[in-house]
Write a protein that holds these residues in place. Structure first.
Motif, PDB file in Angstrom:
ATOM      1  N   PHE A 135      12.242   3.180 -13.835  1.00 57.42           N
ATOM      2  CA  PHE A 135      13.690   3.219 -13.651  1.00 57.42           C
ATOM      3  C   PHE A 135      14.040   3.231 -12.173  1.00 57.42           C
ATOM      4  O   PHE A 135      13.380   3.882 -11.376  1.00 57.42           O
ATOM      5  N   GLN A 136      15.116   2.542 -11.851  1.00 57.04           N
ATOM      6  CA  GLN A 136      15.599   2.515 -10.473  1.00 57.04           C
ATOM      7  C   GLN A 136      16.258   3.838 -10.113  1.00 57.04           C
ATOM      8  O   GLN A 136      16.138   4.302  -8.982  1.00 57.04           O
ATOM      9  N   PHE A 137      16.941   4.458 -11.085  1.00 59.46           N
ATOM     10  CA  PHE A 137      17.669   5.687 -10.808  1.00 59.46           C
ATOM     11  C   PHE A 137      17.224   6.814 -11.737  1.00 59.46           C
ATOM     12  O   PHE A 137      16.969   6.597 -12.925  1.00 59.46           O
ATOM     13  N   ARG A 138      17.189   7.999 -11.182  1.00 58.65           N
ATOM     14  CA  ARG A 138      16.763   9.181 -11.931  1.00 58.65           C
ATOM     15  C   ARG A 138      17.661   9.458 -13.139  1.00 58.65           C
ATOM     16  O   ARG A 138      17.177   9.808 -14.215  1.00 58.65           O
ATOM     17  N   LEU A 163       0.836  -1.206   0.000  1.00 54.87           N
ATOM     18  CA  LEU A 163       0.000   0.000   0.000  1.00 54.87           C
ATOM     19  C   LEU A 163       0.868   1.252   0.000  1.00 54.87           C
ATOM     20  O   LEU A 163       0.559   2.230  -0.679  1.00 54.87           O
ATOM     21  N   SER A 164       1.938   1.214   0.766  1.00 57.81           N
ATOM     22  CA  SER A 164       2.857   2.349   0.796  1.00 57.81           C
ATOM     23  C   SER A 164       3.480   2.568  -0.570  1.00 57.81           C
ATOM     24  O   SER A 164       3.594   3.699  -1.039  1.00 57.81           O
ATOM     25  N   TRP A 165       3.890   1.477  -1.227  1.00 58.33           N
ATOM     26  CA  TRP A 165       4.486   1.589  -2.549  1.00 58.33           C
ATOM     27  C   TRP A 165       3.477   2.140  -3.551  1.00 58.33           C
ATOM     28  O   TRP A 165       3.810   2.975  -4.386  1.00 58.33           O
ATOM     29  N   ILE A 166       2.223   1.688  -3.489  1.00 61.03           N
ATOM     30  CA  ILE A 166       1.180   2.176  -4.392  1.00 61.03           C
ATOM     31  C   ILE A 166       0.952   3.670  -4.176  1.00 61.03           C
ATOM     32  O   ILE A 166       0.833   4.430  -5.130  1.00 61.03           O
ATOM     33  N   ARG A 167       0.893   4.097  -2.916  1.00 58.90           N
ATOM     34  CA  ARG A 167       0.738   5.531  -2.629  1.00 58.90           C
ATOM     35  C   ARG A 167       1.914   6.330  -3.186  1.00 58.90           C
ATOM     36  O   ARG A 167       1.734   7.393  -3.766  1.00 58.90           O
ATOM     37  N   HIS A 168       3.126   5.790  -3.004  1.00 57.15           N
ATOM     38  CA  HIS A 168       4.318   6.464  -3.511  1.00 57.15           C
ATOM     39  C   HIS A 168       4.264   6.567  -5.036  1.00 57.15           C
ATOM     40  O   HIS A 168       4.521   7.633  -5.606  1.00 57.15           O
ATOM     41  N   LEU A 169       3.929   5.467  -5.700  1.00 57.02           N
ATOM     42  CA  LEU A 169       3.858   5.467  -7.155  1.00 57.02           C
ATOM     43  C   LEU A 169       2.781   6.432  -7.654  1.00 57.02           C
ATOM     44  O   LEU A 169       3.013   7.192  -8.587  1.00 57.02           O
ATOM     45  N   THR A 170       1.630   6.430  -7.004  1.00 57.40           N
ATOM     46  CA  THR A 170       0.558   7.355  -7.377  1.00 57.40           C
ATOM     47  C   THR A 170       1.006   8.796  -7.208  1.00 57.40           C
ATOM     48  O   THR A 170       0.754   9.650  -8.063  1.00 57.40           O
ATOM     49  N   SER A 171       1.704   9.067  -6.116  1.00 58.61           N
ATOM     50  CA  SER A 171       2.227  10.414  -5.874  1.00 58.61           C
ATOM     51  C   SER A 171       3.220  10.818  -6.961  1.00 58.61           C
ATOM     52  O   SER A 171       3.168  11.926  -7.492  1.00 58.61           O
ATOM     53  N   GLN A 172       4.128   9.903  -7.310  1.00 60.10           N
ATOM     54  CA  GLN A 172       5.112  10.191  -8.354  1.00 60.10           C
ATOM     55  C   GLN A 172       4.441  10.409  -9.703  1.00 60.10           C
ATOM     56  O   GLN A 172       4.817  11.304 -10.451  1.00 60.10           O
ATOM     57  N   LEU A 173       3.440   9.585 -10.012  1.00 61.40           N
ATOM     58  CA  LEU A 173       2.718   9.749 -11.273  1.00 61.40           C
ATOM     59  C   LEU A 173       1.974  11.078 -11.322  1.00 61.40           C
ATOM     60  O   LEU A 173       1.947  11.747 -12.346  1.00 61.40           O
ATOM     61  N   THR A 174       1.371  11.459 -10.201  1.00 62.60           N
ATOM     62  CA  THR A 174       0.664  12.736 -10.143  1.00 62.60           C
ATOM     63  C   THR A 174       1.625  13.887 -10.382  1.00 62.60           C
ATOM     64  O   THR A 174       1.337  14.802 -11.147  1.00 62.60           O
ATOM     65  N   LYS A 175       2.805  13.827  -9.742  1.00 59.20           N
ATOM     66  CA  LYS A 175       3.815  14.870  -9.937  1.00 59.20           C
ATOM     67  C   LYS A 175       4.259  14.914 -11.396  1.00 59.20           C
ATOM     68  O   LYS A 175       4.375  15.988 -11.991  1.00 59.20           O
ATOM     69  N   ALA A 176       4.521  13.748 -11.967  1.00 57.82           N
ATOM     70  CA  ALA A 176       4.959  13.693 -13.356  1.00 57.82           C
ATOM     71  C   ALA A 176       3.885  14.234 -14.290  1.00 57.82           C
ATOM     72  O   ALA A 176       4.171  14.964 -15.231  1.00 57.82           O
ATOM     73  N   PHE A 177       2.639  13.897 -14.012  1.00 53.53           N
ATOM     74  CA  PHE A 177       1.535  14.365 -14.853  1.00 53.53           C
ATOM     75  C   PHE A 177       1.408  15.881 -14.792  1.00 53.53           C
ATOM     76  O   PHE A 177       1.272  16.543 -15.797  1.00 53.53           O
ATOM     77  N   ASN A 200       5.950   6.992 -21.567  1.00 50.33           N
ATOM     78  CA  ASN A 200       5.641   7.251 -20.161  1.00 50.33           C
ATOM     79  C   ASN A 200       6.722   6.606 -19.315  1.00 50.33           C
ATOM     80  O   ASN A 200       7.117   5.466 -19.569  1.00 50.33           O
ATOM     81  N   TYR A 201       7.177   7.315 -18.309  1.00 48.47           N
ATOM     82  CA  TYR A 201       8.294   6.836 -17.493  1.00 48.47           C
ATOM     83  C   TYR A 201       8.226   7.422 -16.118  1.00 48.47           C
ATOM     84  O   TYR A 201       7.578   8.431 -15.872  1.00 48.47           O
ATOM     85  N   ILE A 202       8.924   6.741 -15.209  1.00 46.13           N
ATOM     86  CA  ILE A 202       9.000   7.195 -13.825  1.00 46.13           C
ATOM     87  C   ILE A 202      10.209   6.512 -13.207  1.00 46.13           C
ATOM     88  O   ILE A 202      10.622   5.452 -13.652  1.00 46.13           O
ATOM     89  N   TYR A 203      10.783   7.150 -12.201  1.00 45.83           N
ATOM     90  CA  TYR A 203      11.830   6.440 -11.446  1.00 45.83           C
ATOM     91  C   TYR A 203      11.293   6.196 -10.065  1.00 45.83           C
ATOM     92  O   TYR A 203      10.459   6.933  -9.561  1.00 45.83           O
ATOM     93  N   ASN A 204      11.757   5.142  -9.475  1.00 51.30           N
ATOM     94  CA  ASN A 204      11.227   4.714  -8.186  1.00 51.30           C
ATOM     95  C   ASN A 204      12.344   4.565  -7.182  1.00 51.30           C
ATOM     96  O   ASN A 204      13.280   3.912  -7.352  1.00 51.30           O
TER      97      ASN A 204
END
Length: 127
Positions: A101-104, A5-19, A123-127
């Motif tokens: 991606f693991q690294f920015r 759940l924490s990871w999903i929240r983090h990913l959603t937050s990152q996607l929102t920022k990227a969007f 579409n991309y994101i780093y985690n």
């Protein structure tokens, strides 16, 4: 379960920022109704480039799971993007198309090549 759940929240937050920063742009463009959607063509081109240049990345890179989907599921994923109206719906609809991606710095190299030089809509994101 709490970790997921924490990871999903983090990913959603990152996607929102990227969007909101414009990193996730409209992907439902097509050349014509008979041709493959641009997102699909660009995705295959970007994956091909990534595989040919894997040695340039220092961390793990997850390819979009769209590539592993059955044809029916791929069609549904493409339709979800077309139908998405709300920001949250669009973010969720783009998930199957994400390069993770693991690294920015790896993500930045990928975006320089695929988005900036090759003009691909990916579409991309780093985690």
């Amino acid at each position: 379960m709490l970790c997921i759940l924490s990871w999903i929240r983090h990913l959603t937050s990152q996607l929102t920022k990227a969007f909101t920063k414009g990193a996730l742009k409209s992907v439902n463009e097509t050349q014509s109704s008979e041709e493959e959607p641009r997102i699909k063509k660009d995705l295959h081109t970007a994956v091909k480039w990534l595989r040919q240049h894997r040695q340039l990345f220092r961390g793990a890179v997850s390819e979009p799971h769209f590539l592993e989907m059955e044809e029916e599921d791929q069609s549904r994923a493409l339709q979800d993007i077309i139908d998405a109206v709300e920001t949250e719906d669009l973010i969720l609809a783009k998930e199957p198309f994400l390069f993770i991606f693991q690294f920015r710095d790896d993500m930045e190299l990928f975006t320089q090549e695929c988005r900036d030089k090759m003009k691909l809509k990916v579409n991309y994101i780093y985690n």
